[in-house]
Design a protein around this motif. Structure first.
Motif, PDB file in Angstrom:
ATOM      1  N   ARG A 195      13.133   2.959   3.975  1.00 50.77           N
ATOM      2  CA  ARG A 195      13.256   3.890   2.842  1.00 50.77           C
ATOM      3  C   ARG A 195      11.893   4.302   2.298  1.00 50.77           C
ATOM      4  N   ILE A 196      10.958   3.367   2.264  1.00 49.47           N
ATOM      5  CA  ILE A 196       9.604   3.688   1.788  1.00 49.47           C
ATOM      6  C   ILE A 196       9.006   4.778   2.668  1.00 49.47           C
ATOM      7  N   PHE A 197       9.104   4.611   3.981  1.00 49.67           N
ATOM      8  CA  PHE A 197       8.531   5.597   4.891  1.00 49.67           C
ATOM      9  C   PHE A 197       9.305   6.904   4.871  1.00 49.67           C
ATOM     10  N   ASP A 198      10.620   6.852   4.679  1.00 49.47           N
ATOM     11  CA  ASP A 198      11.398   8.079   4.523  1.00 49.47           C
ATOM     12  C   ASP A 198      10.906   8.855   3.304  1.00 49.47           C
ATOM     13  N   GLY A 199      10.630   8.147   2.213  1.00 50.54           N
ATOM     14  CA  GLY A 199      10.119   8.792   1.008  1.00 50.54           C
ATOM     15  C   GLY A 199       8.760   9.432   1.230  1.00 50.54           C
ATOM     16  N   LEU A 200       7.888   8.728   1.918  1.00 50.24           N
ATOM     17  CA  LEU A 200       6.566   9.287   2.205  1.00 50.24           C
ATOM     18  C   LEU A 200       6.680  10.532   3.075  1.00 50.24           C
ATOM     19  N   LEU A 201       7.547  10.483   4.077  1.00 53.85           N
ATOM     20  CA  LEU A 201       7.734  11.638   4.959  1.00 53.85           C
ATOM     21  C   LEU A 201       8.347  12.809   4.202  1.00 53.85           C
ATOM     22  N   SER A 202       9.258  12.536   3.283  1.00 53.32           N
ATOM     23  CA  SER A 202       9.852  13.598   2.462  1.00 53.32           C
ATOM     24  C   SER A 202       8.801  14.264   1.588  1.00 53.32           C
ATOM     25  N   ARG A 203       7.913  13.438   1.013  1.00 53.26           N
ATOM     26  CA  ARG A 203       6.835  14.007   0.178  1.00 53.26           C
ATOM     27  C   ARG A 203       5.910  14.882   1.006  1.00 53.26           C
ATOM     28  N   LEU A 204       5.640  14.472   2.239  1.00 54.98           N
ATOM     29  CA  LEU A 204       4.813  15.325   3.105  1.00 54.98           C
ATOM     30  C   LEU A 204       5.498  16.668   3.349  1.00 54.98           C
ATOM     31  N   ASP A 205       6.818  16.641   3.565  1.00 53.72           N
ATOM     32  CA  ASP A 205       7.573  17.885   3.784  1.00 53.72           C
ATOM     33  C   ASP A 205       7.524  18.761   2.551  1.00 53.72           C
ATOM     34  N   GLU A 206       7.656  18.155   1.361  1.00 52.04           N
ATOM     35  CA  GLU A 206       7.611  18.923   0.112  1.00 52.04           C
ATOM     36  C   GLU A 206       6.226  19.530  -0.097  1.00 52.04           C
ATOM     37  N   ASP A 207       5.195  18.770   0.190  1.00 52.87           N
ATOM     38  CA  ASP A 207       3.824  19.266   0.016  1.00 52.87           C
ATOM     39  C   ASP A 207       3.518  20.400   0.987  1.00 52.87           C
ATOM     40  N   ALA A 208       4.137  20.376   2.160  1.00 50.76           N
ATOM     41  CA  ALA A 208       3.894  21.395   3.181  1.00 50.76           C
ATOM     42  C   ALA A 208       4.574  22.721   2.848  1.00 50.76           C
ATOM     43  N   SER A 209       5.635  22.652   2.029  1.00 50.71           N
ATOM     44  CA  SER A 209       6.373  23.880   1.724  1.00 50.71           C
ATOM     45  C   SER A 209       5.895  24.564   0.478  1.00 50.71           C
ATOM     46  N   CYS A 260       0.827  -1.203   0.000  1.00 46.02           N
ATOM     47  CA  CYS A 260       0.000   0.000   0.000  1.00 46.02           C
ATOM     48  C   CYS A 260       0.863   1.255   0.000  1.00 46.02           C
ATOM     49  N   GLU A 261       1.854   1.292   0.855  1.00 47.96           N
ATOM     50  CA  GLU A 261       2.683   2.480   0.988  1.00 47.96           C
ATOM     51  C   GLU A 261       3.540   2.745  -0.246  1.00 47.96           C
ATOM     52  N   SER A 262       3.814   1.710  -1.043  1.00 51.88           N
ATOM     53  CA  SER A 262       4.636   1.915  -2.237  1.00 51.88           C
ATOM     54  C   SER A 262       3.797   1.986  -3.510  1.00 51.88           C
ATOM     55  N   PHE A 296      -0.967   4.868  -6.140  1.00 50.56           N
ATOM     56  CA  PHE A 296      -2.256   5.447  -5.764  1.00 50.56           C
ATOM     57  C   PHE A 296      -2.362   5.751  -4.272  1.00 50.56           C
ATOM     58  N   PHE A 297      -1.337   5.418  -3.503  1.00 52.49           N
ATOM     59  CA  PHE A 297      -1.359   5.666  -2.067  1.00 52.49           C
ATOM     60  C   PHE A 297      -1.262   7.160  -1.807  1.00 52.49           C
ATOM     61  N   VAL A 298      -2.172   7.682  -1.010  1.00 52.10           N
ATOM     62  CA  VAL A 298      -2.183   9.104  -0.661  1.00 52.10           C
ATOM     63  C   VAL A 298      -2.189   9.209   0.855  1.00 52.10           C
ATOM     64  N   THR A 299      -1.374  10.102   1.364  1.00 51.02           N
ATOM     65  CA  THR A 299      -1.364  10.352   2.800  1.00 51.02           C
ATOM     66  C   THR A 299      -1.337  11.850   3.026  1.00 51.02           C
ATOM     67  N   THR A 300      -1.630  12.252   4.227  1.00 53.08           N
ATOM     68  CA  THR A 300      -1.644  13.668   4.573  1.00 53.08           C
ATOM     69  C   THR A 300      -0.910  13.880   5.886  1.00 53.08           C
ATOM     70  N   ILE A 301      -0.687  15.139   6.203  1.00 48.76           N
ATOM     71  CA  ILE A 301       0.127  15.512   7.357  1.00 48.76           C
ATOM     72  C   ILE A 301      -0.410  14.938   8.668  1.00 48.76           C
ATOM     73  N   GLU A 302      -1.721  14.703   8.767  1.00 51.56           N
ATOM     74  CA  GLU A 302      -2.247  14.170  10.023  1.00 51.56           C
ATOM     75  C   GLU A 302      -1.767  12.747  10.301  1.00 51.56           C
ATOM     76  N   PHE A 303      -1.278  12.052   9.263  1.00 52.01           N
ATOM     77  CA  PHE A 303      -0.763  10.696   9.446  1.00 52.01           C
ATOM     78  C   PHE A 303       0.746  10.670   9.697  1.00 52.01           C
ATOM     79  N   ARG A 304       1.375  11.833   9.757  1.00 49.48           N
ATOM     80  CA  ARG A 304       2.829  11.901   9.954  1.00 49.48           C
ATOM     81  C   ARG A 304       3.303  11.127  11.193  1.00 49.48           C
TER      82      ARG A 304
END
Length: 79
Positions: A65-79, A32-34, A37-45
């Motif tokens: 690494r998968i979770f690092d990538g997801l967290l990086s995308r959240l940071d990019e989306d927040a900026s 799911c995480e990779s 179509f997986f979408v997450t938002t800051i509330e799931f950080r």
């Protein structure tokens, strides 16, 4: 001792754990995480961070690494 071994290999999910025995291959490891179509938002950080930390503590580098990538995308989306 068996209980400790099982706990060490449990895979943390967003709402529980996967109890698949470590000896059993899984074709769906972090599927799911990779998925594209997986979408997450800051509330799931906090959950994603705990999943990444769980993977790191267990030496599961690919999952980490998968979770690092997801967290990086959240940071990019927040900026």
């Amino acid at each position: 001792m068996a209980k400790l071994r099982r706990e060490m290999h449990r895979r943390m999910l967003g709402n529980g754990y996967c109890a698949r025995p470590v000896e059993t291959d899984c074709y769906f490891e972090s599927i799911c995480e990779s998925c594209t179509f997986f979408v997450t938002t800051i509330e799931f950080r906090p959950i994603l961070e705990r999943q990444r930390d769980d993977a790191a503590a267990k030496g599961q580098i690919v999952r980490e690494r998968i979770f690092d990538g997801l967290l990086s995308r959240l940071d990019e989306d927040a900026s």
